[in-house]
Design an enzyme around this catalytic site. Structure first.
Site, short mmCIF file in Angstrom:
data_model
loop_
_atom_site.label_atom_id
_atom_site.label_comp_id
_atom_site.label_asym_id
_atom_site.label_seq_id
_atom_site.Cartn_x
_atom_site.Cartn_y
_atom_site.Cartn_z
CG ASP A 13 -27.64 -33.95 56.93
OD1 ASP A 13 -27.53 -34.77 57.88
OD2 ASP A 13 -27.37 -34.23 55.75
CE LYS A 40 -21.40 -41.44 56.50
NZ LYS A 40 -21.23 -40.23 55.71
N GLY A 41 -27.89 -43.85 55.82
CA GLY A 41 -28.90 -44.86 55.50
C GLY A 41 -30.07 -44.26 54.75
CB THR A 212 -16.70 -43.37 45.42
OG1 THR A 212 -16.49 -43.18 46.82
CG2 THR A 212 -17.84 -44.36 45.22
CG ASP A 245 -24.81 -41.52 51.53
OD1 ASP A 245 -24.06 -42.47 51.80
OD2 ASP A 245 -24.93 -40.52 52.28
CB SER A 275 -26.62 -35.70 44.25
OG SER A 275 -25.29 -36.07 44.51
CB SER A 284 -29.08 -32.63 46.35
OG SER A 284 -28.30 -33.70 46.82
#
Ligand code: RIB
Ligand code: NA
Length: 297
Positions: A13, A40-41, A212, A245, A275, A284
């Site tokens: 990132d 994401k994984g 969510t 995630d 997070s 985080s």
């Protein structure tokens, strides 16, 4: 110990922290730049490992310096990387702008993740030995489908985060036990903006759905049961990248431990709330003791 396998993406990132994200054609001066592990994984793998599961990651990184950092980052959080391949070319990157409200916008360049279009020998055995398989949509759909099929064949619980949003073949959804979209993904999948109605529509294809809702918590729906809303702890967000995630990784651990659904959802919401109070995605994510301390039944 719950054993979780994650089949999915690993990204570096590249994050610009800025007061307000620029509009098209606009240039703004940001405050800070950071390179932090994400994808994401990998995020779900780190979240689940820190929440107390034994986790293995099936994925791909490039043969660049990001690839090395991504692999060691996973290992430092206790994720097994024996099934993480290193391929020719660049690692996946995510170009992220985080604003002062902790909100973000993201462009993902798949890089090595794009090569992950099938399972290799050994992957299926690993998936078959797990309590749950976690899937997202940042790798080619052919591998997601193969993973879900392998899990289903071995009676392993399958959890899919349908992100980034895209139309999904019914054959894939037929192999999914629990779908975890955010409200935008739920709307994209169904064309219905109301989360309760969207979840209800999704129950025609999967037996359980958790939508969510960011700071508003989450909505759980299952066939033949009343929907359940679970609030999230109120916190002020610094960086919400990877909050979903974190939620899914922690939820998978709690469900693997056979905790009641309402309790599992509240525990996962506590993990996500922790997070968002810290910068970065994987970095985080809270450890089990921190989640336990924040969790209110
Ligand atoms: O879900 C958050 C993640 O999405 C980030 O870590 C980024 O890598 C993108 O894949
Ligand atoms: Na964060």
């Amino acid at each position: 110990m719950t054993h979780i396998v994650v089949l999915g993406s690993t990204n570096m990132d590249l994050v610009a922290y800025v007061e307000k994200a620029p509009q098209r054609g606009e240039t703004v001066t940001g405050r800070e730049f950071r390179t932090v592990p994400g994808g994401k994984g990998a995020n779900q793998a780190v979240a689940a490992a820190r929440a107390g599961a034994a986790v293995s990651m099936i994925g791909a990184v490039g043969n660049d310096t990001f690839g090395t950092r991504l692999r060691t980052g996973l290992e430092h959080s206790g994720v097994n990387t024996d099934h993480l391949r290193t391929v020719e070319g660049p690692s996946g990157t995510a170009h992220i702008v985080v604003d002062d409200e902790g909100g973000n916008s993201i462009v993902v360049i798949p890089g090595a993740n794009g090569t992950l279009d099938h399972l290799v020998p050994g992957d299926e055995g690993l998936i078959g030995s797990a309590d749950a398989l976690l899937l997202q949509l940042e790798i080619p759909l052919s591998a997601v489908r193969a993973g879900a099929r392998a899990a289903r064949a071995h009676g392993v619980r399958t959890i899919l985060t349908p992100a980034p949003a895209r139309p999904l073949p019914p054959e894939l959804l037929a192999d999914i036990d629990l779908l975890v979209p955010n409200e935008h993904e739920a709307a994209a999948l169904t064309g219905i903006t109301d989360p309760v109605a969207a979840a209800d529509a999704l129950l025609r294809q999967v037996p359980q759905v958790v939508v969510t809702l960011g700071p508003a918590g989450c909505l759980y729906a299952a066939r033949g049961a009343e929907p359940l809303t679970v609030p999230a702890p109120q916190v002020s967000a610094v960086d919400s990248t990877g909050a979903g995630d974190t939620f899914t990784g922690a939820l998978a651990v709690a469900l693997g431990e056979e905790r009641p659904v309402r309790e599992a959802l509240a525990w996962a919401a506590a993990a996500a709330a922790l997070s968002v109070q810290r910068e970065g995605a994987s970095a985080s994510m809270p450890y089990r003791s921190e989640i336990d301390a924040r969790y209110r039944p």
